[in-house]
Structure formats: structure tokens, C-alpha cells
Design an enzyme around this catalytic site. Sequence first.
Site, PDB file in Angstrom:
ATOM      1  N   SER A 225      -9.442   2.153   2.940  1.00 49.26           N
ATOM      2  CA  SER A 225      -8.256   2.794   2.378  1.00 49.26           C
ATOM      3  C   SER A 225      -7.291   1.818   1.734  1.00 49.26           C
ATOM      4  O   SER A 225      -6.489   2.208   0.892  1.00 49.26           O
ATOM      5  CB  SER A 225      -7.544   3.638   3.437  1.00 49.26           C
ATOM      6  OG  SER A 225      -6.935   2.854   4.421  1.00 49.26           O
TER       7      SER A 225
ATOM      8  N   LYS B 129       0.854  -1.191   0.000  1.00 51.08           N
ATOM      9  CA  LYS B 129       0.000   0.000   0.000  1.00 51.08           C
ATOM     10  C   LYS B 129       0.892   1.243   0.000  1.00 51.08           C
ATOM     11  O   LYS B 129       1.923   1.281   0.688  1.00 51.08           O
ATOM     12  CB  LYS B 129      -0.905  -0.044   1.230  1.00 51.08           C
ATOM     13  CG  LYS B 129      -1.923   1.067   1.343  1.00 51.08           C
ATOM     14  CD  LYS B 129      -2.787   0.823   2.569  1.00 51.08           C
ATOM     15  CE  LYS B 129      -3.799   1.932   2.815  1.00 51.08           C
ATOM     16  NZ  LYS B 129      -4.627   1.653   4.017  1.00 51.08           N
TER      17      LYS B 129
ATOM     18  N   SER C 186      -9.939  -0.608   7.479  1.00 47.66           N
ATOM     19  CA  SER C 186      -9.312  -0.390   6.176  1.00 47.66           C
ATOM     20  C   SER C 186      -8.492  -1.552   5.649  1.00 47.66           C
ATOM     21  O   SER C 186      -7.995  -1.487   4.533  1.00 47.66           O
ATOM     22  CB  SER C 186      -8.447   0.873   6.208  1.00 47.66           C
ATOM     23  OG  SER C 186      -9.267   2.013   6.101  1.00 47.66           O
TER      24      SER C 186
END
Length: 537
Positions: free
Chosen positions: A210, A130, A234
Amino acid sequence: MKSRSVVTLLAALGAGALVISGAPQPPAEAATAAHHVNSPYLKGHPAVPPGLDHLDTVTIPELQARMADGSLTPSALTRAYLRRIATIDPVIHAVLRTDPTALRQAAASDARHRHGHTRGPLDGIPVLLKDNVDTHDMPTTAGSLALTGTPPDRDAALVTRLRDAGAVILGKTNLSEWANFRAEKPTSGWSAVGGQTHNPYVLDRNPCGSSAGSAAALAASLSQVAIGTETDGSIVCPAGMNGVVGHKPTLGLVSRSGVVPISAEQDTAGPMARNVTDVALTLAVLSGDDSVRPSTPGGTSGTSGPGGLRGKRIGLWRLPSLGPKVDALMTRTAQRLRSAGAEVVEVTPPYQDRLAELEFPALFSEFHRDIDAYLATRHGPRNLAGLIAFDRTHPAERTCFAGQELFERALAAPPTTDPAYRAKRAELRDLSRRSLDETIAAHRLDAIAAPTNPPAWTTDCARGDNDVIPSSTPAAVAGYPSLSVPAGFVDELPVGLLLMAGGHRDAALLSLGAAVEHRLHAWRAPRYLPSVGPERS
């Protein structure tokens, strides 16, 4: 590639898994390889020679067995994933960038495998990160144009662990900008750096949370493993909504050093994959604790041995607010778990309204403290006030939604030395832990289960997310582990089952999750459908 239309790209997808072998496939074969899913974009059923595995269903132990016998190399595996990213990612926009050194990393792993000097189960395994996880050799942006300049000075601690384990850092995934902590009504999966990530199952639907790019990339089989981060939901919501597995570890089990923060009191990175086995193996590397591996991943359900469901007590928290179709799926899930020997009792963890009331005021104070400390290590805006000013003067930051209400509230929030803030966080910690501990003790439970997510809503910048999803909050605020595994589908859209347990019960939760995964057997490959009609109201 970028000039090709979505329709043309969809036709090229084949909606399935590329097959892998010791030698790379020619590009034309790679673009058309597909598996047996019934898709409107399926271009046929190519013959699969004996011994080839599908990228979407193969596990890390199976890959390592192939590497050990010489029928697969890390370089071939890495090339297969890079080729798949080039073919599919223009449709879903999950991968921001690939690491230009990925094949060099894989070649080093080739040599280790040839000479019998491998570093463990992740040696040669491609991993996506990420883009709020620091890497010294690639940009780390948190999705914001404010951080697109000089990369961080050093890798995040978890990246160092992955590199030391021999993993191939394949690239960075898109995320909800600033991990969805900028605007009051954000659109999950959108960032000014990466645009909008789409749900691979139905392209007009949202990927949630997210860690949207990490989950969507896994659903599309663009990497073997991905790293997500969570403050509240998330990791697990994107996992549920994209039909993959995501584990939010016990707070502190994985170092948060070098991860763009929201709150040190709740933030954690965690592993995501298409199966529990790969998640557990990755968590062992991230944490440096081999004991977090489940004893028998994928153990036969209904047996009394480790990894089975017989005699396990699971509390089902139904959450009917997520809609009647999700509730019906939970009923079917409970029946399947009972048929495997588990005892399932219905529960409602207490104190949820008070947790919802307290959480964001505490996070505002923590975000102001923690983001200022992080930005002091980076080139660009030096503090939260500088970020707010940057967004006001850069129109590209406002192309999906303009708001930065959460930034502004955090800027005005009391400091973390304030007694009122400290009382809020103490009450949050106490009530969240009691919520789970009291429920587990009262019913003698091995875990609490709940729906991870509703069916994915349509992505709409003007409206923002439709994401009142309370199941992640107790474990997130308590710092306890949670694990989402695929439970099934509602109108072509994946729904996950969220499993929660007490602090530092990660290994037990992963073992239970492997047994649940084996029993439900709910995963299926995405079909990249354009739409499926109206969403749940």
C-alpha cells in the site's frame, strides 16, 4: 504536461538524478540532467561542475553540510525536487499532489540556516507523506473518493513532529486504496483518487504494497524521504520492489494518531529513503527518540567496530517459494555477508502456517472497530457500512477492480469484545513473537534475514496482485521491527533483503542494516524500461 505522451516524457527523464546547487537550474537544464546509468532514454552526459551532488545518492548529513557552508539552500533543494516531480511523475503517477506551501516552508528553513537556528538534521529536508496520513491543509483520502472533501481538522502526530523538526512537507503520495484492505484481489498501487502507480524500474510492473507511491517516488528521486505505513508488508515490500530502504518500526514507537487505520494491533507508520542513514535520522524525529539512530551508519563492513559485520550472526530464511532466481540471489548475498566477517546460518522460523490462518480473521474485527472510530472524525461516510454503500454507488471506485470483500467480511466480523476474537489475537501475538524469539535464541542471532519480495509482477487489474510474500508477517504480527535494504536484481527488477529483530531493537537493526547496505552496495537508479518480458510463474 499531462497531454504529452509517455514516450516523450520518457525521453525527457534522463533516468538519472538531477544535480543540485545553491541556485536553481533553468527548466531546460533540469529536464535533461542525467547521471551515468546506461539507459535507452539517456539523452547524454552533461558536465557536472565540481561540488554538485546527485539527488539520488546524496544523504541528509551531506545536504546539511552543504546548507551549513552556504553552497545549498533548502529552497533550492525543494525547487529541484518539485521540478523533478513535474518532469517524471506523469510517467509513474506516484505523487498525488504537491503542497502549495512547500516553498514557503523551505524559505523559513533558509532563514533558520542563515541565522544558525536550525532544528536538527531534517530542517529543510523535503518529505513526502503517504495519503493516509492526516494533514490539516491538504486532503487525506486513503485513495478513496469518499474522503476527497474537507481535509482533516488536524495533522497526524507524526506530521507535527516533522514540522517541528523543520522538514519541508513536499506533498502526498498515491497508495493502494484503503491500504489494500478493500478487495480480496486488489491491484497494488491503484486508487480511485490517483490511478495506478508504476514501478520506475520497469513500468508495466507493480510497485507492491500500500505504500506504493512513497516507494516509487523515492526510486525516481522525487523526494529525499517519504513516509509509509504498514499493517503487514506495506512498507517493506514496496521498499524491496522499488529498490529503496524501508523501516517498519517496533509497534508504538511512532504514534499512529491521525493515520487512517486497519488495526491498532499491527499498524505503524515508518520512514522510507534511498539509504539507511536517512531512514534512521527520520525515525529519530518520528519517534522522538534520538537513540534509534545507528551509531555509525554506513560503517566499514568487515571491521570489528560498531556498524561492521564481523562477528554478527544472521539467520537466513530462504523462502524458495519466491523462485529460483531470488534464491540464487540470497545465496550470493549470504556469500558476501560471510566474506565481510558475518556468520550466516540457515533458519526456518516456526508457526508460519498458523499465523497465516489467524491473521485476517483478527484484522477484520479490528478494522471494523478502528475505521469506524476514524471516520467519526472526518466529513464523509461515518462508518464502514457507509463506505460500502459509497463504493456501490460510485462507479469510479470500480474502474480497476470492483470487489470490496474485505470490507464486507469486516462488517460481519465479531466485535473485538468477542472471546473468540480475543483468543485469536492472543495466539497471534504469542506465536509471532515465539517464531522470532525462539529462532533468534536457538541460533544466537543478531537478526533474521529473508528475501523481502519476488521480482515485481505485471500490473493487471483483471488478475490482481500475485503477492504471496510471507517474510513480512512474523515481525508485523509480533510488533517487532523489520528493515528492507536493497539486495540486488532479478531481470532488471529490484529485490530487497528483509532484516528482522526483537522488539525495541530498532537501533541495533538499523546499525546492522547500514553495514549490510554498505557491503551489498546493491542500489542503482531506475531506467524506466517499458517491459522486460514474462514474469516469474
